[in-house]
Design a protein around this motif. Structure first.
Motif, short mmCIF file in Angstrom:
data_model
loop_
_atom_site.label_atom_id
_atom_site.label_comp_id
_atom_site.label_asym_id
_atom_site.label_seq_id
_atom_site.Cartn_x
_atom_site.Cartn_y
_atom_site.Cartn_z
N ILE A 82 0.88 -1.16 -0.19
CA ILE A 82 0.04 -0.01 -0.13
C ILE A 82 0.85 1.21 0.09
CG2 ILE A 82 -1.43 1.33 1.27
CD1 ILE A 82 -3.03 -0.44 -0.29
N ASN A 83 2.04 1.36 0.61
CA ASN A 83 2.78 2.32 0.71
C ASN A 83 4.04 2.55 -0.26
OD1 ASN A 83 1.30 3.17 3.30
ND2 ASN A 83 2.86 1.68 4.57
N HIS A 84 3.80 1.49 -1.15
CA HIS A 84 4.78 1.70 -2.23
C HIS A 84 4.36 3.08 -3.11
CE1 HIS A 84 6.88 0.59 -5.94
NE2 HIS A 84 7.33 -0.66 -5.57
N LYS A 85 5.87 3.76 -3.16
CA LYS A 85 5.49 5.03 -3.80
C LYS A 85 5.02 5.05 -5.47
CE LYS A 85 10.70 5.25 -5.09
NZ LYS A 85 12.02 5.89 -4.94
N PHE A 86 5.06 3.99 -6.02
CA PHE A 86 4.61 3.99 -7.30
C PHE A 86 3.20 3.37 -7.59
CE2 PHE A 86 9.32 3.64 -7.94
CZ PHE A 86 9.51 5.00 -8.56
N LEU A 87 2.44 3.23 -6.46
CA LEU A 87 1.22 2.51 -6.72
C LEU A 87 0.31 3.49 -7.13
CD1 LEU A 87 -0.55 0.21 -6.04
CD2 LEU A 87 -0.86 0.96 -3.72
N ASP A 88 -0.03 3.57 -8.10
CA ASP A 88 -1.07 4.21 -9.05
C ASP A 88 -1.61 3.37 -10.00
OD1 ASP A 88 0.86 3.86 -11.14
OD2 ASP A 88 1.58 5.89 -11.34
N GLU A 89 -2.62 3.82 -10.69
CA GLU A 89 -3.28 3.12 -11.77
C GLU A 89 -2.28 2.32 -12.49
OE1 GLU A 89 -6.94 3.38 -14.85
OE2 GLU A 89 -6.11 5.14 -13.88
N ARG A 90 -1.28 2.84 -13.23
CA ARG A 90 -0.54 2.31 -14.20
C ARG A 90 0.04 0.92 -13.40
NH1 ARG A 90 4.57 4.62 -17.39
NH2 ARG A 90 5.25 2.95 -18.48
N TYR A 92 -0.89 -0.36 -10.56
CA TYR A 92 -1.83 -1.33 -10.18
C TYR A 92 -2.00 -2.52 -11.38
CZ TYR A 92 -6.85 -3.09 -9.18
OH TYR A 92 -7.75 -4.07 -8.88
N HIS A 93 -2.34 -2.22 -12.57
CA HIS A 93 -2.68 -2.95 -13.74
C HIS A 93 -1.50 -3.70 -13.93
CE1 HIS A 93 -6.46 -1.49 -14.41
NE2 HIS A 93 -5.99 -0.37 -14.69
N TYR A 94 -0.26 -3.32 -13.87
CA TYR A 94 1.21 -3.96 -13.76
C TYR A 94 0.89 -5.42 -12.83
CZ TYR A 94 5.91 -5.35 -13.14
OH TYR A 94 7.06 -6.16 -13.33
N MET A 95 0.69 -4.68 -11.47
CA MET A 95 0.58 -5.84 -10.45
C MET A 95 -0.30 -6.95 -10.88
SD MET A 95 0.39 -5.00 -6.56
CE MET A 95 -1.19 -4.06 -6.57
N GLN A 96 -1.65 -6.47 -11.31
CA GLN A 96 -2.44 -7.54 -11.70
C GLN A 96 -1.98 -8.53 -12.63
OE1 GLN A 96 -5.84 -5.22 -13.49
NE2 GLN A 96 -7.22 -5.58 -12.03
N GLU A 97 -1.15 -8.25 -13.47
CA GLU A 97 -0.37 -9.06 -14.57
C GLU A 97 0.64 -9.80 -14.18
OE1 GLU A 97 0.56 -7.01 -17.87
OE2 GLU A 97 -1.55 -6.10 -18.59
N LYS A 128 -11.93 -1.84 -12.82
CA LYS A 128 -11.36 -0.43 -12.55
C LYS A 128 -10.88 -0.33 -11.30
CE LYS A 128 -13.30 4.30 -12.89
NZ LYS A 128 -14.67 5.02 -12.80
N TYR A 129 -9.53 0.65 -11.40
CA TYR A 129 -8.77 0.96 -10.29
C TYR A 129 -9.42 2.29 -9.65
CZ TYR A 129 -4.93 3.04 -7.80
OH TYR A 129 -4.28 3.68 -6.59
N ILE A 130 -9.46 2.19 -8.35
CA ILE A 130 -10.36 3.18 -7.66
C ILE A 130 -9.51 3.90 -6.60
CG2 ILE A 130 -12.74 2.40 -8.09
CD1 ILE A 130 -12.63 1.15 -5.42
N ASP A 131 -8.34 3.78 -6.59
CA ASP A 131 -7.05 4.27 -5.88
C ASP A 131 -7.34 3.40 -4.33
OD1 ASP A 131 -5.12 5.78 -4.82
OD2 ASP A 131 -6.15 7.87 -5.03
N LYS A 132 -7.17 4.25 -3.30
CA LYS A 132 -7.12 3.40 -1.95
C LYS A 132 -8.50 3.91 -1.25
CE LYS A 132 -2.25 4.30 -1.87
NZ LYS A 132 -0.95 4.85 -1.38
N LYS A 133 -9.46 4.08 -1.88
CA LYS A 133 -10.68 4.30 -1.19
C LYS A 133 -11.20 3.42 0.03
CE LYS A 133 -15.67 4.84 -2.43
NZ LYS A 133 -16.64 5.05 -3.42
N TYR A 134 -10.80 2.17 -0.21
CA TYR A 134 -11.42 1.05 0.69
C TYR A 134 -10.08 0.61 1.39
CZ TYR A 134 -15.81 0.99 -1.70
OH TYR A 134 -16.86 1.65 -2.16
N MET A 135 -9.05 1.31 1.62
CA MET A 135 -7.71 1.35 2.38
C MET A 135 -7.76 2.20 3.40
SD MET A 135 -6.71 -1.43 0.49
CE MET A 135 -5.09 -1.72 0.88
N SER A 136 -7.80 1.63 4.97
CA SER A 136 -7.66 2.28 5.81
C SER A 136 -7.08 1.55 7.09
CB SER A 136 -9.13 3.00 6.39
OG SER A 136 -9.84 1.80 6.78
N ASP A 137 -6.87 2.35 8.08
CA ASP A 137 -6.33 1.57 9.24
C ASP A 137 -7.20 0.61 9.94
OD1 ASP A 137 -4.13 2.86 9.16
OD2 ASP A 137 -4.54 4.48 10.58
#
Length: 256
Positions: A82-90, A92-97, A128-137
């Motif tokens: 989650i705290n990865h500095k490059f975690l963005d939509e691009r 995210y899709h790389y991680m999916q693959e 669809k990537y929705i950023d960190k909307k459902y990521m919380s403590d």
């Protein structure tokens, strides 16, 4: 009430009370051939049942087994992802693959979890990537409090999950949560509850004809009602209050 740490993925936990009332008292072991989200299954674990879930998705088995064996390490890997500095939509899709190629099972399980939480529909492959909307403590609290001691997940090497049902002994009590019915099904379609669900519902019904202990949860559909017209069908509205056939949105079909 214990909640699943995963989002969506065909979560049928709202049906728990009604299915629990159906299951005979002498049934301590429950078998779930369409296991993914764990929402319904965890509630049965909480009420003392031994739950056996079966999946043809290795990433589903890995996530739940990592949560069971070492939740602290899994949470650590989730925080790192989650705290990865490059975690963005691009990314995210790389991680999916590519997440399945990582050598560390806890990293794969953590990325599986993040993919689910950052997806609009809870999908892992696609969506669809929705950023960190459902990521919380709070999600870490949920992970820590999820008691999976009575949850047993088995990965089955198969392209046809129907075969799992066919091999189960008749004394096993099955709780089935298949994908919703849709017209135009392909006879040999692979049930893919991680992206676009599709199974042969007629074949499923034929398999269940030789079983005597099961309950199946469906979205109401007239074709399903007609297919199971000789079985006990219970009807519920969208709030899971029992109702009549006309006003129903959900159904539970029972054979005990």
């Amino acid at each position: 009430m214990m909640k699943t740490p995963l989002r969506l993925l065909n979560d049928r936990s709202s049906a728990f009370k009604h299915i629990n009332n159906i299951i005979p008292d002498n049934q301590s072991d429950l078998h779930f051939p369409f296991f993914v989200s764990g929402g319904l299954e965890l509630l049965f674990c909480e009420h003392g049942k031994n739950v056996f879930g079966y999946t043809h998705w290795w990433c589903v088995e890995e996530f739940w087994n990592c949560l069971k064996s070492n939740p602290a390490r899994l949470i650590e890997m989730i925080k790192h992802t989650i705290n990865h500095k490059f975690l963005d939509e691009r990314f995210y899709h790389y991680m999916q693959e590519n997440f399945q190629t990582n050598m560390d099972v806890f990293v794969r399980a953590a990325q599986f979890y993040v993919l689910n939480r950052c997806n609009e529909e809870g999908k892992i492959f696609g969506g669809k990537y929705i950023d960190k909307k459902y990521m919380s403590d709070y999600m870490y609290v949920t992970l820590k409090n999820t008691d999976v001691s009575k949850l047993n997940i088995q990965h089955v090497e198969t392209d046809n999950i129907m075969g799992i049902i066919d091999l189960m002994p008749p004394e096993n009590f099955l709780v089935l949560t298949p994908p919703k019915f849709t017209y135009g099904l392909i006879p040999d379609a692979v049930p893919d509850t991680l992206s676009d669900p599709s199974i042969n519902h007629l074949k499923l019904k034929e398999l269940l004809e030789n079983k005597h202990n099961w309950a199946i949860v469906y979205k109401k559909h007239n074709k399903i009602i007609d297919m199971y017209k000789d079985y006990d069908i219970k009807y519920f509205n969208k709030y899971w209050v029992e109702t009549d056939k006309k006003n129903a949105v959900e159904i539970i079909i029972v054979n005990t």
